[in-house]
Write an enzyme that holds these catalytic residues in place. Structure first.
Site, PDB file in Angstrom:
ATOM      1  N   THR A   1     127.501  74.707  26.954  1.00  0.00           N
ATOM      2  CA  THR A   1     127.488  74.919  28.397  1.00  0.00           C
ATOM      3  C   THR A   1     128.348  76.129  28.744  1.00  0.00           C
ATOM      4  OG1 THR A   1     127.805  73.819  30.528  1.00  0.00           O
ATOM      5  CG2 THR A   1     129.511  73.512  28.913  1.00  0.00           C
ATOM      6  N   THR A   2     128.259  76.575  29.975  1.00  0.00           N
ATOM      7  CA  THR A   2     129.190  77.579  30.499  1.00  0.00           C
ATOM      8  C   THR A   2     129.525  77.207  31.937  1.00  0.00           C
ATOM      9  OG1 THR A   2     128.162  79.315  29.150  1.00  0.00           O
ATOM     10  CG2 THR A   2     129.637  80.016  30.923  1.00  0.00           C
TER      11      THR A   2
END
Length: 290
Positions: free
Chosen positions: A82-83
Site C-alpha cells: 500500500t501507499t
C-alpha cells in the site's frame, strides 16, 4: 495458559492481566482437568485464540508481520502492499492514499477505503493487515465517542493516538500488522501522529507508510514546504501517491485525498491513477519541449 477460555468477549484488553488470570482460575475450579476446554468456534461477538498453552508465543512464531525473508518459517505469511501519506502545512493537513489491496502478486481489490473517518475532525489511515487496521480504528472511534460523552468535549488528536498506541501495546506479539496515521484538528491546531502494531507513537510534520512509502518520501522530501498553498498541497499529495503507484506494483487504483481544516475534514477527490499518469505524461512532454 491451561484452563483458559479460548474465546474472548468484550473484555479483550484484559488478556495477560491479573483480572484475566483470576477469571480463568474461577472457571477452572472443580473441573479436575488440566487440559484446555473443547474448542468452540464462531461464538457471536468473540475473538478466537489458538487452542494452545501459550497463544502469544504461538502467534509470534506463526503469524508475525515481518520484513524481507524473516517470515519463511511461518505457517501464514503477510503479503502487504500500500501507499498512504499525510502532511501538515499552513492551510491544514492533507491525507492522500491509494486503494489497492493485494495478496502477494494477486490484486484482491482496487476499491479499498484506506482512510477511516473516525469522527468529523479525526481521520485514520490503513497500512498492513486490512482487518487489523479496520477493526482497531473503528474501535478507536468508539473510544473517542465514549470520551466525548463522558467529558462533554471532543477528544484531542494526541489523546486519540495514545488510546490506539495503548491498545497496540496490549497486543504486542500477538501477530497484528498495522502502520497507521491518526490526524485531525483540535484546540491545539492541526496534529499528525504515526502509530504501529508495536505500540510505537511518533509525532511529526509528515509521514508515509506502506510498501510504496520510499517513493512517496522522495517526492515529499523534494517538494514539501510548510507554506504551501492549498492548491499546491493537494497537487503534492496527488503527485506523491502517483509516483509511488507508478513504481510500486502493490500500490495503485484510486487516489483518495482529504483536506483537514479547523472546520473538519473534506474529501477533495477520488482519481484513477491511470488518468493521472497521462495527465503528468502530457505535462512532462510540454516541459521538455519548452
Amino acid at each position: 495458559m491451561f484452563g483458559s477460555s479460548l474465546a474472548i468477549g468484550n473484555d479483550i484488553l484484559d488478556i495477560g492481566s491479573s483480572k484475566f488470570d483470576r477469571r480463568n482460575d474461577e472457571r477452572a475450579i472443580g473441573s479436575g482437568a488440566m487440559m484446555p476446554p473443547s474448542l468452540t468456534l464462531g461464538d457471536p461477538g468473540q475473538f478466537e485464540i489458538p487452542n494452545v498453552a501459550d497463544p502469544a508465543h504461538f502467534c509470534r512464531n506463526n503469524f508475525a508481520s515481518a520484513c524481507g525473508n524473516s517470515d519463511q518459517g511461518q505457517s501464514v505469511k503477510f503479503a502487504k502492499g500500500t501507499t498512504t501519506l499525510a502532511f501538515k502545512f499552513d492551510g491544514g493537513i492533507i491525507v492522500s492514499v491509494d486503494s489497492r489491496s493485494t495478496m502477494g502478486a494477486y490484486i484482491a481489490s482496487g476499491t479499498v477505503k484506506k482512510v477511516i473517518e473516525i469522527n468529523p475532525f479525526l481521520l485514520g489511515t490503513m497500512a498492513g493487515g486490512a482487518a487489523d487496521c479496520s477493526f482497531w480504528e473503528r474501535n478507536l472511534g468508539m473510544q473517542c465517542r465514549m470520551y466525548e460523552l463522558r467529558n462533554k468535549k471532543r477528544i484531542t488528536v494526541a489523546a486519540a493516538s495514545k488510546l490506539l498506541a495503548n491498545t497496540m501495546s496490549s497486543y504486542r506479539g500477538y501477530g497484528l500488522s498495522m502502520g497507521t496515521m491518526i490526524t485531525g484538528w483540535d484546540e491545539t491546531g492541526p496534529q499528525l501522529y504515526y502509530v504501529d502494531d508495536d505500540g510505537t507513537r511518533l509525532h511529526g510534520r509528515y509521514f508515509s507508510v506502506g510498501s510504496g512509502s520510499t517513493y512517496a518520501y522522495g517526492v515529499l522530501d523534494t517538494y514539501y514546504r510548510p507554506d504551501l498553498t492549498v492548491e499546491e498541497a493537494i497537487d503534492l499529495g496527488k503527485r506523491a501517491i502517483y509516483h509511488a503507484c507508478h513504481r510500486d506494483a502493490m500500490s495503485g487504483s484510486i487516489n483518495n485525498l482529504y483536506h483537514v481544516t479547523k472546520d473538519g475534514w473534506v474529501k477533495i477527490h477520488a482519481i484513477d491513477v491511470n488518468d493521472m499518469h497521462y495527465e503528468f505524461l502530457e505535462e512532462k512532454k510540454n516541459a521538455m519541449s519548452s
